[in-house]
Design an enzyme around this catalytic site. Structure first.
Site, PDB file in Angstrom:
ATOM      1  N   ASN A   7       4.966  27.084 -40.827  1.00 22.45           N
ATOM      2  CA  ASN A   7       5.715  26.720 -39.626  1.00 22.45           C
ATOM      3  C   ASN A   7       4.685  26.458 -38.534  1.00 22.45           C
ATOM      4  O   ASN A   7       4.221  27.389 -37.865  1.00 22.45           O
ATOM      5  CB  ASN A   7       6.663  27.856 -39.240  1.00 22.45           C
ATOM      6  CG  ASN A   7       7.490  27.523 -37.996  1.00 22.45           C
ATOM      7  OD1 ASN A   7       7.316  26.483 -37.377  1.00 22.45           O
ATOM      8  ND2 ASN A   7       8.367  28.431 -37.618  1.00 22.45           N
ATOM      9  N   ARG A  84       8.392  23.834 -42.290  1.00 20.31           N
ATOM     10  CA  ARG A  84       9.521  23.811 -41.380  1.00 20.31           C
ATOM     11  C   ARG A  84       9.267  22.714 -40.338  1.00 20.31           C
ATOM     12  O   ARG A  84       8.202  22.647 -39.729  1.00 20.31           O
ATOM     13  CB  ARG A  84       9.681  25.143 -40.652  1.00 20.31           C
ATOM     14  CG  ARG A  84      10.903  25.143 -39.738  1.00 20.31           C
ATOM     15  CD  ARG A  84      10.740  26.081 -38.574  1.00 20.31           C
ATOM     16  NE  ARG A  84      11.887  25.975 -37.666  1.00 20.31           N
ATOM     17  CZ  ARG A  84      11.882  26.415 -36.420  1.00 20.31           C
ATOM     18  NH1 ARG A  84      10.811  26.982 -35.926  1.00 20.31           N
ATOM     19  NH2 ARG A  84      12.955  26.292 -35.658  1.00 20.31           N
ATOM     20  N   HIS A 174      18.325  24.941 -35.710  1.00 20.99           N
ATOM     21  CA  HIS A 174      18.530  26.188 -36.480  1.00 20.99           C
ATOM     22  C   HIS A 174      19.304  25.923 -37.773  1.00 20.99           C
ATOM     23  O   HIS A 174      19.965  26.813 -38.311  1.00 20.99           O
ATOM     24  CB  HIS A 174      19.302  27.244 -35.665  1.00 20.99           C
ATOM     25  CG  HIS A 174      18.597  27.712 -34.435  1.00 20.99           C
ATOM     26  ND1 HIS A 174      19.252  27.866 -33.229  1.00 20.99           N
ATOM     27  CD2 HIS A 174      17.292  28.057 -34.216  1.00 20.99           C
ATOM     28  CE1 HIS A 174      18.379  28.289 -32.324  1.00 20.99           C
ATOM     29  NE2 HIS A 174      17.192  28.407 -32.904  1.00 20.99           N
ATOM     30  N   LEU A 203      21.508  33.958 -32.867  1.00 22.70           N
ATOM     31  CA  LEU A 203      21.155  34.410 -31.528  1.00 22.70           C
ATOM     32  C   LEU A 203      19.758  35.016 -31.519  1.00 22.70           C
ATOM     33  O   LEU A 203      19.486  36.007 -32.202  1.00 22.70           O
ATOM     34  CB  LEU A 203      22.170  35.452 -31.041  1.00 22.70           C
ATOM     35  CG  LEU A 203      23.646  35.064 -31.169  1.00 22.70           C
ATOM     36  CD1 LEU A 203      24.532  36.214 -30.739  1.00 22.70           C
ATOM     37  CD2 LEU A 203      23.942  33.805 -30.356  1.00 22.70           C
ATOM     38  N   ARG A 235      15.456  29.228 -21.849  1.00 24.22           N
ATOM     39  CA  ARG A 235      16.084  27.910 -21.705  1.00 24.22           C
ATOM     40  C   ARG A 235      17.442  28.037 -21.020  1.00 24.22           C
ATOM     41  O   ARG A 235      18.193  28.971 -21.274  1.00 24.22           O
ATOM     42  CB  ARG A 235      16.262  27.241 -23.061  1.00 24.22           C
ATOM     43  CG  ARG A 235      14.975  26.907 -23.757  1.00 24.22           C
ATOM     44  CD  ARG A 235      15.221  26.340 -25.142  1.00 24.22           C
ATOM     45  NE  ARG A 235      14.286  26.908 -26.109  1.00 24.22           N
ATOM     46  CZ  ARG A 235      14.467  26.904 -27.414  1.00 24.22           C
ATOM     47  NH1 ARG A 235      15.540  26.349 -27.939  1.00 24.22           N
ATOM     48  NH2 ARG A 235      13.577  27.453 -28.216  1.00 24.22           N
ATOM     49  N   ARG A 279      16.194  43.343 -25.624  1.00 22.74           N
ATOM     50  CA  ARG A 279      16.008  44.799 -25.665  1.00 22.74           C
ATOM     51  C   ARG A 279      15.635  45.339 -24.294  1.00 22.74           C
ATOM     52  O   ARG A 279      16.180  46.365 -23.842  1.00 22.74           O
ATOM     53  CB  ARG A 279      14.935  45.155 -26.702  1.00 22.74           C
ATOM     54  CG  ARG A 279      15.315  44.837 -28.130  1.00 22.74           C
ATOM     55  CD  ARG A 279      14.109  44.822 -29.046  1.00 22.74           C
ATOM     56  NE  ARG A 279      13.163  43.760 -28.688  1.00 22.74           N
ATOM     57  CZ  ARG A 279      12.091  43.433 -29.389  1.00 22.74           C
ATOM     58  NH1 ARG A 279      11.803  44.100 -30.493  1.00 22.74           N
ATOM     59  NH2 ARG A 279      11.290  42.461 -29.003  1.00 22.74           N
ATOM     60  N   ILE A 326      18.836  38.745 -32.037  1.00 23.08           N
ATOM     61  CA  ILE A 326      19.841  39.374 -31.178  1.00 23.08           C
ATOM     62  C   ILE A 326      21.133  39.615 -31.955  1.00 23.08           C
ATOM     63  O   ILE A 326      21.727  40.694 -31.879  1.00 23.08           O
ATOM     64  CB  ILE A 326      20.111  38.496 -29.936  1.00 23.08           C
ATOM     65  CG1 ILE A 326      18.865  38.422 -29.054  1.00 23.08           C
ATOM     66  CG2 ILE A 326      21.293  39.042 -29.142  1.00 23.08           C
ATOM     67  CD1 ILE A 326      18.974  37.438 -27.902  1.00 23.08           C
ATOM     68  N   GLY A 327      21.562  38.628 -32.708  1.00 24.63           N
ATOM     69  CA  GLY A 327      22.816  38.754 -33.457  1.00 24.63           C
ATOM     70  C   GLY A 327      22.801  39.898 -34.452  1.00 24.63           C
ATOM     71  O   GLY A 327      23.818  40.582 -34.659  1.00 24.63           O
ATOM     72  N   GLU A 379      15.227  32.231 -43.056  1.00 24.29           N
ATOM     73  CA  GLU A 379      14.897  30.804 -43.054  1.00 24.29           C
ATOM     74  C   GLU A 379      13.731  30.491 -43.987  1.00 24.29           C
ATOM     75  O   GLU A 379      13.702  29.436 -44.625  1.00 24.29           O
ATOM     76  CB  GLU A 379      14.599  30.359 -41.626  1.00 24.29           C
ATOM     77  CG  GLU A 379      15.790  30.480 -40.687  1.00 24.29           C
ATOM     78  CD  GLU A 379      15.427  30.240 -39.243  1.00 24.29           C
ATOM     79  OE1 GLU A 379      15.421  29.069 -38.824  1.00 24.29           O
ATOM     80  OE2 GLU A 379      15.153  31.216 -38.529  1.00 24.29           O
TER      81      GLU A 379
END
Length: 392
Positions: A7, A84, A174, A203, A235, A279, A326-327, A379
């Site tokens: 990547n 990627r 994504h 997320l 963003r 966090r 996050i998710g 991924e």
């Protein structure tokens, strides 16, 4: 098959060696600060490394990856390389790397100016440092999964001539994550992806939602670039374009300054005035930091609103799927988002949510209410599997 996944970003190269049979990572690492003072950190079966080195270009970074794999006695075991790629433009699926593919990626540099040049350079460097794998390299595009969107979903309300001449449209990003968790969520429900309708919420520092209809993308929140859609770490997500005109006229911001503002200084960081890290914000909000509280409530509300809107692309929702950093890890975000989705019948089970669904078959909703689940994304594994499929 053992696949090296690369990547190549604007100033870093992340890598992992994936065994597609066991689906495990054999080694992984990061070369960062390319062009400044290079730093590499990696781990493998023979141990870890962590040091600074002179790294003026991506060539030195990929060379360092090769040296690490040599030291780990892994180079000769690698059978293919998967790359990627953030923006795939016209490509609707993963492709074997050829000079034509590299040239096309360079031709759409304006679509993702920080990433596309690095991707193309990374491919060329991989061919140089792994000559025996020159014909066994694959490009996996973040945008490809979303190319099943209908015209009504991907067009913008600007003159149609710009779509015809410059391919300006919603592309979505994504894609590897949304595709991976779609398959995983279907398996959890004991179904095939083509039998399911999901809303997937990836997320992280970058965030997006997708509506999945029979295993394919029907709509997504990110657009022509990864700036569109949800509020993210730094963003802005979707805003009224006239805000930029106003700021430019009043404060003298030129195009480059506006670009920096909406990409690097906005989102959770801009709203909180504190951090882009969920966090840090969660802890600060619990201690009374008003900026952190504002950022959290705005992030969760806007996410719920986008989920509600994108749901209109589906005849039903078999499950709401949370993934990404996050998710998968923020029980507060999942709880707040589901509370904001009460109109759709969602109800959180506090105990299940606190354990991220790990003791309840991934589910975090109350029994008898619409399903919501936490699914870990991978991924790198999907890139490795796509690579294996194309080089066999």
């Amino acid at each position: 098959m053992r696949v090296l996944v690369l990547n190549c970003g604007s100033s870093s190269v992340k890598f992992a060696v994936i065994d597609t049979k066991t689906k495990e990572s054999i080694a992984s690492g990061l070369v960062e600060n390319i062009g400044v003072d290079g730093h590499t950190k990696a781990k493998g079966p023979e141990g870890k490394i962590d040091f600074n080195f002179d790294c003026p270009t991506h060539a030195e970074a990929v060379d360092q990856v090769k040296k690490f794999l040599d030291e780990q006695k892994l180079t000769d075991t690698i059978e293919a390389i998967g790359h990627r790629v953030v923006h795939g433009g016209k490509y609707i699926k993963s492709e074997k790397v050829t000079q034509d593919v590299i040239d096309y990626i360079r031709s759409i540099v304006l679509f993702a100016p920080l990433h596309e040049p690095a991707h193309a350079t990374g491919m060329e460097c991989a061919m140089k440092f792994f000559p025996n794998l020159k014909d066994k390299q694959v490009a996996v595009f973040d945008t490809a999964f979303h190319q099943t969107m209908p015209r009504k979903a991907f067009l913008y309300g600007i003159p149609y001539k710009f779509y015809e001449s410059d391919a300006i449209r919603r592309y979505g990003f994504h894609g590897t994550s949304h595709r991976f968790v779609t398959a995983e969520a279907a398996a959890i429900l004991g179904k095939k992806p083509e039998e399911c309708c999901f809303i997937t919420a990836h997320l992280g520092n970058g965030s997006s939602c997708s509506a999945i209809l029979n295993g394919k993308c029907a709509d997504t929140t990110m657009g022509f670039t990864p700036l569109d859609g949800l509020i993210m770490g730094t963003r802005s997500g979707s805003i009224d374009p006239a805000i930029l005109f106003y700021i430019s006229k009043k404060y003298g911001y030129d195009i480059d300054r506006l670009d920096k503002m909406v990409n690097k200084e906005s989102g959770l960081l801009g709203l909180s005035g504190l951090s882009n890290d969920m966090r840090t914000l969660t802890q600060a909000a619990s201690e009374g930091h008003v900026g952190a509280q504002i950022a959290l409530e705005t992030f969760c509300y806007k996410l719920a609103r986008e989920i509600g809107g994108i749901a209109m692309a589906l005849p039903r929702i078999d499950a709401l799927v949370f993934t990404g950093g996050i998710g998968e890890n923020s029980m507060l975000v999942r709880k707040t988002v589901m509370e904001n989705l009460a109109l759709l019948g969602y109800q959180i089970d506090e105990d299940r949510n606190n354990k991220a669904g790990k003791e309840s078959g991934h589910m975090i909703n109350k029994e008898g209410t619409p399903k919501a689940m936490v699914v870990a994304t991978n991924e790198e594994l999907l890139i490795a599997l796509d690579t294996e499929d194309l080089v066999k």
